[in-house]
Design a protein around this motif. Sequence first.
Motif, PDB file in Angstrom:
ATOM      1  N   GLY A  85     -20.345  -2.814  28.503  1.00 37.35           N
ATOM      2  CA  GLY A  85     -20.064  -4.151  28.616  1.00 37.35           C
ATOM      3  C   GLY A  85     -20.813  -5.188  27.857  1.00 37.35           C
ATOM      4  O   GLY A  85     -21.023  -6.202  28.292  1.00 37.35           O
ATOM      5  N   ASP A  87     -22.386  -7.500  24.696  1.00 28.61           N
ATOM      6  CA  ASP A  87     -21.720  -8.247  23.970  1.00 28.61           C
ATOM      7  C   ASP A  87     -21.011  -7.644  22.634  1.00 28.61           C
ATOM      8  O   ASP A  87     -19.894  -7.775  22.098  1.00 28.61           O
ATOM      9  N   VAL A  90     -18.088  -5.625  23.768  1.00 31.13           N
ATOM     10  CA  VAL A  90     -16.916  -6.768  24.081  1.00 31.13           C
ATOM     11  C   VAL A  90     -16.389  -7.272  22.304  1.00 31.13           C
ATOM     12  O   VAL A  90     -14.986  -7.447  22.486  1.00 31.13           O
ATOM     13  N   PRO A 114     -20.239  -6.376  33.779  1.00 35.69           N
ATOM     14  CA  PRO A 114     -20.583  -5.385  32.840  1.00 35.69           C
ATOM     15  C   PRO A 114     -21.496  -4.215  33.379  1.00 35.69           C
ATOM     16  O   PRO A 114     -22.599  -4.745  34.161  1.00 35.69           O
ATOM     17  N   THR A 119     -26.996  -7.635  30.144  1.00 34.60           N
ATOM     18  CA  THR A 119     -26.140  -8.552  29.780  1.00 34.60           C
ATOM     19  C   THR A 119     -25.486  -9.169  31.301  1.00 34.60           C
ATOM     20  O   THR A 119     -25.033 -10.241  31.112  1.00 34.60           O
ATOM     21  N   ARG A 120     -25.477  -8.527  32.336  1.00 34.96           N
ATOM     22  CA  ARG A 120     -24.869  -9.109  33.656  1.00 34.96           C
ATOM     23  C   ARG A 120     -26.015 -10.129  34.037  1.00 34.96           C
ATOM     24  O   ARG A 120     -25.593 -11.171  34.435  1.00 34.96           O
ATOM     25  N   ARG A 134     -14.913  -7.116  30.311  1.00 36.43           N
ATOM     26  CA  ARG A 134     -16.490  -6.554  30.468  1.00 36.43           C
ATOM     27  C   ARG A 134     -16.130  -5.352  31.232  1.00 36.43           C
ATOM     28  O   ARG A 134     -17.143  -4.408  31.360  1.00 36.43           O
TER      29      ARG A 134
END
Length: 329
Positions: A85, A87, A90, A114, A119-120, A134
């Motif tokens: 997940g 960027d 995605v 994600p 990222t989360r 995600r």
Amino acid sequence: MPQTLAATDAVELAVVERSGFVESRHSGAAVVLSSDGVVVERLGDVEAPILPRSSLKPLQALACLTAGAPLEGEQLVLAAASHSGTDRHVGVVRDILSAARLGEEDLGCPPAWPGDQATRDELVRDHAEPSRIRMNCSGKHAAMLLTCTTTGWDPRGYLDPEHPLQVHIRDVIERLVGQKVSTTAVDGCGAPVYAMSLMGLSKAVHRIGTASQTSPFALHRQAGTLVRAVRANPWAIDGPGRPDTIAIEHLGVFAKTGAEGVMVMVAPNGATVALKILDGNGRAATAVALRLLERAGALASADVAETMTRLPLSVSGGGRDVGAIRPAF
């Protein structure tokens, strides 16, 4: 109801050691095929049906290709991925949706955070919410939608087992596995998932993993394209620092984890392993698969040992390593 893998038909595949004490044990079943597809090792009952979960994704992605989906490179890998997940992941999924002239709202997978922690954390700081794109199966779903719009199938209801897309996918899976589907279940992402034996799964993955891009048969050429794309883009199939990506980057294998302790892996020479850990905990699955391919002579011991140090196999205590998750053989 088919007789599924039982504890009495499983063998010990891995143990968890803490300070020299075996704290936990993981039992299951596994089958190893040689480079020419001959069974060289079987552990436990490899004929009992299991749900392959996300280890089925390479077969589903290949089915999308055979239906005419214009997937290649990173997009093809995301079609077979359980991505973390980020960027970057995605962005590729959005490109697939754009090619299908559809949006995130058309994805049939559930919203999720994600798997990539950084990222989360960034999304939480931005007060974002879980989203469909995600979710780790969004690439597969986007590829399914693109297949529908390319072939002229209505993308609405694309997850229904009787939708033309799913009928086609099931037909391709049965050809690769060499078995008729007896049980259809709903996977965690909402897509159909089909029960099959580890033996059947191993044969299907072996066919994909040893396929040539110069084969006179279209299915084999497309399978060869898929495997080459995964090996060229290991970040896409899983994520930075995650087991499948690590194994592919350092050993050149073709690897795909599935939920509930399922794993398939093909060595560069074509030797193949498929395994299921009975308790559903997949923390030892990659290590067990690597050790089985090592025992089959398909991977060098030194290379496997070095790769093991990169996998999340350590057991901690008091802020330091005090043990490890390791294969039981």
